[in-house]
Design an enzyme around this catalytic site. Structure first.
Site, mmCIF file in Angstrom:
data_model
loop_
_atom_site.group_PDB
_atom_site.id
_atom_site.type_symbol
_atom_site.label_atom_id
_atom_site.label_comp_id
_atom_site.label_asym_id
_atom_site.label_seq_id
_atom_site.Cartn_x
_atom_site.Cartn_y
_atom_site.Cartn_z
ATOM 1 N N GLY A 82 0.831 -1.192 0.000
ATOM 2 C CA GLY A 82 0.000 0.000 0.000
ATOM 3 C C GLY A 82 0.869 1.246 0.000
ATOM 4 N N ALA A 83 0.240 2.391 0.201
ATOM 5 C CA ALA A 83 0.983 3.662 0.212
ATOM 6 C C ALA A 83 0.186 4.688 0.994
ATOM 7 C CB ALA A 83 1.189 4.157 -1.213
ATOM 8 N N GLY A 99 3.848 2.875 8.572
ATOM 9 C CA GLY A 99 4.125 1.645 9.322
ATOM 10 C C GLY A 99 5.589 1.506 9.712
ATOM 11 N N GLU A 105 10.893 -1.944 3.540
ATOM 12 C CA GLU A 105 9.934 -1.724 2.455
ATOM 13 C C GLU A 105 10.653 -1.328 1.161
ATOM 14 O OE1 GLU A 105 7.074 1.164 3.973
ATOM 15 O OE2 GLU A 105 5.807 -0.452 4.714
#
Ligand code: 5RP
Length: 227
Positions: A82-83, A99, A105
């Protein structure tokens, strides 16, 4: 199904048998993890996974996925994450990091043959930094000097608190996060400048990394390709 779940389902279409898949972090990525576990079971696929955070690693193992250690791989076939913000320009620009685990990531996203960023329409912005500060992962010994350097060209630069607000956010590798607001300039120059600072282990601006972005809006998913 909500849009996060719908877009995660759409990303499952890119999953191929006999591959290694990188799992992102966050509520949208969680839907992908759940969907992937079901797909592997239903279609009897042979897929191994790595994860972009300790929390996703635990979710993957609990969902029954075959987890391999990050230090055992040189590349992954597909990374889905996700973003926080997505700019749909010629090359998809992404802001990540609510997060915390930026090193992990970006490492996985960069090591992937195909990186797909998924989100609902609320993630689309006209420029990176519109809705969120830029997160910077820094080490516990470096944060103060790094903050001082960044303050010279930022508006705000603060150590991120944990969710309870009674301590600081700690990444999977025991690092801290600085959340910084900048006067908007050229995002590519800012990304480069931050990467060059010695105390910056990683930051949340992902440029020239995403190959595709899938965006769900009121149940409909659109696909955007980086040129
Ligand atoms: C974690 C991230 C997440 O992908 C981002 O915060 C989006 O989360 P969500 O899917 O819960 O909206 O960048 O570092």
């Amino acid at each position: 199904m909500n849009d996060k779940e719908i877009v995660a389902q759409a990303a499952l279409e890119y999953v191929k048998n006999n591959t290694i898949i990188g799992l992102g972090t966050g509520s949208t990525a969680n839907y992908f993890i759940e969907g992937l576990a079901k797909k592997i079971k239903n279609e009897n696929l042979d897929i191994k996974v790595v994860a972009s955070s300790t929390i996703s690693q635990i979710s993957a193992i609990q969902a029954g996925l075959t987890y391999i250690s990050l230090d055992q791989i040189e590349a992954i076939d597909l990374y889905v994450d996700g973003a926080d913000e997505i700019v749909l320009s010629n090359s998809i620009e992404v802001l990540k990091g609510r997060g915390y685990d930026l090193i992990r990531e970006k490492l996985l996203a960069s090591a992937s043959k195909q990186c797909i960023i998924i989100g609902d329409n609320s993630k689309i912005v006209t420029k990176i930094g519109d809705n969120f500060p830029i997160p910077i992962e820094t080490s516990p010994i470096a944060w103060k000097i790094t903050q001082k350097i960044i303050e010279e060209f930022s508006i705000n630069c603060n150590l991120r608190k944990n969710n309870a607000g009674d301590g600081f956010a700690i990444t999977s590798y025991g690092n801290l996060v600085l959340d910084c607001d900048f006067k908007y300039g050229d995002i590519s120059s800012l990304s480069k400048k931050l990467s060059e600072l010695p105390g910056v282990l990683e930051h949340g601006i992902f440029l020239n990394i995403a190959h595709l972005s899938l965006i769900a809006n009121e149940g409909e998913v659109k696909t955007y390709k980086s040129i």
